[in-house]
Every structure is written in structure tokens, then in C-alpha cells.
Design an enzyme around this catalytic site. Structure first.
Site, PDB file in Angstrom:
ATOM      1  N   LEU A 141       0.804  -1.223   0.000  1.00 31.86           N
ATOM      2  CA  LEU A 141       0.000   0.000   0.000  1.00 31.86           C
ATOM      3  C   LEU A 141       0.840   1.278   0.000  1.00 31.86           C
ATOM      4  O   LEU A 141       1.962   1.301   0.491  1.00 31.86           O
ATOM      5  CB  LEU A 141      -0.914   0.025   1.226  1.00 31.86           C
ATOM      6  CG  LEU A 141      -1.817  -1.194   1.418  1.00 31.86           C
ATOM      7  CD1 LEU A 141      -2.639  -1.040   2.685  1.00 31.86           C
ATOM      8  CD2 LEU A 141      -2.702  -1.427   0.209  1.00 31.86           C
ATOM      9  N   ASP A 142       0.240   2.332  -0.531  1.00 32.33           N
ATOM     10  CA  ASP A 142       0.848   3.663  -0.449  1.00 32.33           C
ATOM     11  C   ASP A 142       0.071   4.499   0.563  1.00 32.33           C
ATOM     12  O   ASP A 142      -0.805   3.986   1.265  1.00 32.33           O
ATOM     13  CB  ASP A 142       0.912   4.327  -1.839  1.00 32.33           C
ATOM     14  CG  ASP A 142      -0.460   4.596  -2.448  1.00 32.33           C
ATOM     15  OD1 ASP A 142      -1.495   4.494  -1.746  1.00 32.33           O
ATOM     16  OD2 ASP A 142      -0.507   4.917  -3.646  1.00 32.33           O
ATOM     17  N   THR A 143       0.364   5.781   0.643  1.00 34.84           N
ATOM     18  CA  THR A 143      -0.287   6.643   1.641  1.00 34.84           C
ATOM     19  C   THR A 143      -1.778   6.854   1.356  1.00 34.84           C
ATOM     20  O   THR A 143      -2.513   7.298   2.235  1.00 34.84           O
ATOM     21  CB  THR A 143       0.407   8.017   1.725  1.00 34.84           C
ATOM     22  OG1 THR A 143       0.432   8.597   0.423  1.00 34.84           O
ATOM     23  CG2 THR A 143       1.814   7.877   2.255  1.00 34.84           C
ATOM     24  N   PHE A 144      -2.241   6.526   0.159  1.00 33.55           N
ATOM     25  CA  PHE A 144      -3.670   6.616  -0.161  1.00 33.55           C
ATOM     26  C   PHE A 144      -4.432   5.373   0.284  1.00 33.55           C
ATOM     27  O   PHE A 144      -5.641   5.294   0.129  1.00 33.55           O
ATOM     28  CB  PHE A 144      -3.884   6.823  -1.661  1.00 33.55           C
ATOM     29  CG  PHE A 144      -3.328   8.105  -2.208  1.00 33.55           C
ATOM     30  CD1 PHE A 144      -3.397   9.295  -1.483  1.00 33.55           C
ATOM     31  CD2 PHE A 144      -2.738   8.126  -3.448  1.00 33.55           C
ATOM     32  CE1 PHE A 144      -2.885  10.469  -2.000  1.00 33.55           C
ATOM     33  CE2 PHE A 144      -2.223   9.301  -3.967  1.00 33.55           C
ATOM     34  CZ  PHE A 144      -2.293  10.481  -3.242  1.00 33.55           C
ATOM     35  N   HIS A 147      -4.109   2.369  -1.013  1.00 25.95           N
ATOM     36  CA  HIS A 147      -4.288   1.392  -2.100  1.00 25.95           C
ATOM     37  C   HIS A 147      -2.927   1.085  -2.721  1.00 25.95           C
ATOM     38  O   HIS A 147      -1.922   1.682  -2.370  1.00 25.95           O
ATOM     39  CB  HIS A 147      -5.314   1.874  -3.143  1.00 25.95           C
ATOM     40  CG  HIS A 147      -4.915   3.106  -3.893  1.00 25.95           C
ATOM     41  ND1 HIS A 147      -5.828   3.935  -4.476  1.00 25.95           N
ATOM     42  CD2 HIS A 147      -3.720   3.657  -4.177  1.00 25.95           C
ATOM     43  CE1 HIS A 147      -5.218   4.928  -5.093  1.00 25.95           C
ATOM     44  NE2 HIS A 147      -3.938   4.771  -4.934  1.00 25.95           N
TER      45      HIS A 147
END
Length: 146
Positions: free
Chosen positions: A17-20, A22
């Protein structure tokens, strides 16, 4: 489609995952590569064979189309198959599907078999053809394009 499609199941985890919250676009490439290595390793041409034979896959071009988010703890299936492999350069399609049957991503990879000593593309060897899940008969009907 040449041969049959290879399927690889994966659970999206926190490290994808990234900071969003997703899966980031760069991680898609890692996930798709994991599925390709599963295909060739399962057909007898894993990393040890690449080192032993001094020839392995190299990517020449990538086209990705993102259709749906991949989220934490989501189960996905990656379907991979060869669209064509008429000479030194082949085309592989990979699709990512969620458990509900939605296509989340489609990728087209242009690739070849790279000779590590000569530093150039070489025609697919019998072992590499098998690693891709093909038979020589699968390739016989194709017209070379390169």
C-alpha cells in the site's frame, strides 16, 4: 492466445500500500513480475536456471491500464498468457481480477530472452519455450516480425 493461461493468487498486504491506502502503480509492476516468475519457475526455469544458462527474461516495453483500486487484504488473481511470440520478441498479457470478478488492471509486456554473456536478445530456446508454458507447435504457426 498461445498455450494456456497461468493463474496466480495473491493477498494484498500492508507492504503493497501507499499513503492513499491502495496499491501504488509501481507495486503493480512488482505484483505482475511475481506472477511471471511463478509461471517460469513452475515450468522449470527459475532464477537458478537463469544463472546456470546465463539467459533470462528481459522486459522491453510495458503498457498498464488501471481500472479499479486494489486495497488492503483484498484477494486477487493474476491471469497471464502469451499473445504472440513469433521470433525473439514476445507479447504477454496479464490481468488482475478481484474476487467479485472485476478486472482491476490489464498489462501488456513486450519481452525477450536475454543472453547474459552476449548482452543481446536470442531466439527462445526449447527450455524457455517450456518455461513459458508453450510447446514448439504453439510457436510454429506464427510469422516472425523482427
Amino acid at each position: 492466445m498461445l498455450g494456456t493461461a497461468h493463474e496466480y493468487d495473491l493477498l494484498i498486504r500492508e507492504h503493497h500500500l501507499d499513503t492513499f491506502g491502495h496499491v501504488n502503480n509501481a507495486r503493480y509492476l512488482e505484483i505482475l513480475e511475481e506472477a511471471r516468475w511463478d509461471l517460469v519457475t513452475g515450468n522449470g526455469y527459475g532464477l537458478a536456471e537463469v544463472v546456470r544458462r546465463r539467459a533470462g527474461p528481459t522486459i522491453l516495453e510495458i503498457n498498464l491500464r488501471f481500472q479499479r483500486e486494489l486495497r488492503n487484504r483484498q484477494r486477487i488473481k493474476i491471469r497471464s498468457w502469451l499473445e504472440s511470440y513469433p521470433a525473439k520478441v514476445g507479447r504477454m498479457v496479464q490481468q488482475i481480477w478481484d474476487e467479485e470478478g472485476n478486472q482491476c488492471c490489464e498489462a501488456l509486456f513486450v519481452f525477450g530472452l536475454f543472453d547474459l554473456a552476449a548482452r543481446k536478445l536470442i531466439p527462445p530456446t526449447p527450455e524457455w519455450i517450456q518455461a513459458m508454458g508453450l510447446t514448439p507447435a504453439d510457436l510454429a504457426s506464427q510469422v516472425p516480425s523482427d
